[in-house]
Design a protein around this motif. Structure first.
Motif, PDB file in Angstrom:
ATOM      1  N   TYR A   1      30.981  45.699  44.318  1.00  0.00           N
ATOM      2  CA  TYR A   1      31.321  44.821  44.646  1.00  0.00           C
ATOM      3  C   TYR A   1      32.843  44.715  44.205  1.00  0.00           C
ATOM      4  CZ  TYR A   1      26.978  42.796  45.116  1.00  0.00           C
ATOM      5  OH  TYR A   1      25.319  42.070  45.084  1.00  0.00           O
ATOM      6  N   SER A   2      34.237  44.339  45.014  1.00  0.00           N
ATOM      7  CA  SER A   2      35.720  44.452  44.963  1.00  0.00           C
ATOM      8  C   SER A   2      36.083  43.542  43.458  1.00  0.00           C
ATOM      9  CB  SER A   2      35.977  44.361  46.474  1.00  0.00           C
ATOM     10  OG  SER A   2      35.324  43.017  46.696  1.00  0.00           O
ATOM     11  N   CYS A   3      35.305  42.214  43.171  1.00  0.00           N
ATOM     12  CA  CYS A   3      35.735  41.698  41.837  1.00  0.00           C
ATOM     13  C   CYS A   3      35.126  41.112  41.271  1.00  0.00           C
ATOM     14  CB  CYS A   3      36.780  40.205  43.179  1.00  0.00           C
ATOM     15  SG  CYS A   3      35.496  39.458  43.293  1.00  0.00           S
ATOM     16  N   PHE A   4      35.652  41.092  39.618  1.00  0.00           N
ATOM     17  CA  PHE A   4      34.918  40.604  38.570  1.00  0.00           C
ATOM     18  C   PHE A   4      33.781  39.756  38.864  1.00  0.00           C
ATOM     19  CE2 PHE A   4      34.449  38.551  34.609  1.00  0.00           C
ATOM     20  CZ  PHE A   4      34.465  39.803  33.807  1.00  0.00           C
ATOM     21  N   ASP A   5      34.513  38.546  39.011  1.00  0.00           N
ATOM     22  CA  ASP A   5      33.580  37.783  39.494  1.00  0.00           C
ATOM     23  C   ASP A   5      31.906  37.911  40.182  1.00  0.00           C
ATOM     24  OD1 ASP A   5      34.841  37.271  41.236  1.00  0.00           O
ATOM     25  OD2 ASP A   5      35.280  35.474  41.287  1.00  0.00           O
ATOM     26  N   GLU A   6      32.504  38.869  41.041  1.00  0.00           N
ATOM     27  CA  GLU A   6      31.258  38.930  42.366  1.00  0.00           C
ATOM     28  C   GLU A   6      30.520  39.939  41.429  1.00  0.00           C
ATOM     29  OE1 GLU A   6      32.892  40.077  45.588  1.00  0.00           O
ATOM     30  OE2 GLU A   6      32.734  38.261  46.986  1.00  0.00           O
ATOM     31  N   ALA A   7      30.637  40.515  40.795  1.00  0.00           N
ATOM     32  CA  ALA A   7      30.045  41.589  40.165  1.00  0.00           C
ATOM     33  C   ALA A   7      29.173  41.294  38.806  1.00  0.00           C
ATOM     34  CB  ALA A   7      30.963  43.389  39.459  1.00  0.00           C
ATOM     35  N   VAL A   8      30.202  40.710  38.172  1.00  0.00           N
ATOM     36  CA  VAL A   8      28.958  39.923  36.877  1.00  0.00           C
ATOM     37  C   VAL A   8      27.981  39.046  37.070  1.00  0.00           C
ATOM     38  CG1 VAL A   8      29.811  38.522  35.011  1.00  0.00           C
ATOM     39  CG2 VAL A   8      30.915  40.660  35.221  1.00  0.00           C
TER      40      VAL A   8
END
Length: 312
Positions: free
Chosen positions: A239-246
């Motif tokens: 995932y390319s951004c923090f919130d999507e990954a978490v």
């Protein structure tokens, strides 16, 4: 550091629940903000934005590095012992410490040295707290050495030691702006000399490009280092951004706080604190203190590097 705590606080409200239960509780989007665990859940006593023992142990590790100016396993094990004394005196402060860490800390309280206190279990307790090693180390050899040692007071199995090395290395390489594919290949190379089973699990992420359901076909992940650490690496590199990954890490089910904690550590290191949604930073327990620890760790790293340069 803040990313790890944010992931932990997001994951704590559904820790131990299956993917299906999380969907029933939070909808198809899963957990998108802080909240309380369901009634009857061991974490229900925690308020939205509070974290679990994952972050507490990360803080202890950070404080031990800052206190000594570098990682010292004796200083860290002393802090674990004193933490155990507080939890023994006030059990209501216990934020669901895992069985392995609990037994190891009991061993420390009973007089065991850090060389004999650890338990040969393959749980992820030493991996989830390892981010400060990656943040404070001056080079990769120091990351590997200190991460291995940092596991020993509580977790002595090859898998757990390799898990701690994996997360610390991922944080270190992310801070160096290493591309995702290089992060995975370097970790696989380093971990292969410690534990081939974890190396092979990480290879699946690197070489097979699987869907998350293929990697974890059940309804969530256990606290095994062979499930939680690959899950965190999967989310952090896909995932390319923090919130999507978490959010993806929390939706995975099972040991959600640990997976999201490790995912948050890696993606936070890569993207920086401003990539973490402001509402999550504002609502996080002790956010300023954790950020301050991170800055002190970076300062300790700079001081060590400067001292080495002066010697040379």
């Amino acid at each position: 550091m803040v990313g790890a705590a944010v992931g932990d606080a997001l994951g704590m409200q559904v820790e131990g629940l299956t993917r299906s239960e999380i969907e029933q509780l939070r909808g198809t989007d899963g957990v998108v903000d802080y909240g309380r665990a369901p009634m009857g859940h061991p974490n229900h006593k925690l308020l939205p934005g509070q974290y679990t023992d994952d972050t507490e142990q990360m803080i202890l590790l950070s404080e031990s590095i800052i206190e000594r100016g570098r990682f010292d396993v004796q200083v860290f094990s002393d802090k674990l012992r004193r933490w155990g004394e507080r939890l023994s005196a006030r059990p209501e402060l216990n934020r669901l410490v895992g069985e392995t860490s609990t037994q190891a800390i009991k061993n420390l309280l009973n007089g065991a040295d850090w060389r004999g206190s650890g338990i040969p279990a393959n749980s992820c307790g030493s991996a989830m707290r390892a981010a400060p090693i990656g943040l404070s180390s001056r080079d990769l050899s120091q990351v590997v050495r200190d991460a291995r040692l940092s596991s020993c007071p509580t977790h002595t199995s090859k898998g757990s030691i390799a898990g701690a090395v994996t997360i610390a290395t991922a944080v270190y390489l992310s801070l160096e702006k290493t591309p995702d594919e290089e992060i995975l290949s370097k970790i696989i190379e380093v971990v292969g000399g410690i534990d081939k089973a974890l190396r092979d699990r990480l290879k699946e992420i690197s070489e097979m490009n699987p869907a998350i359901e293929e990697l974890f076909p059940g309804d969530g992940v256990s606290n095994s280092v062979y499930e939680t650490v690959p899950a965190a690496l999967f989310c952090a590199t896909r995932y390319s951004c923090f919130d999507e990954a978490v959010i993806a890490a929390v939706k995975i089910g099972g040991d959600t706080d640990s997976v999201a904690c490790m995912t948050g550590a890696i993606t936070g290191a890569r993207h920086g604190i401003n990539a973490i949604p402001r509402r999550w930073r504002r609502g996080l327990e002790r956010a300023e203190y954790i950020e301050g620890l991170a800055l002190q760790l970076l300062e300790a790293k700079r001081k060590i590097s400067k001292d080495i340069c002066n010697i040379m």
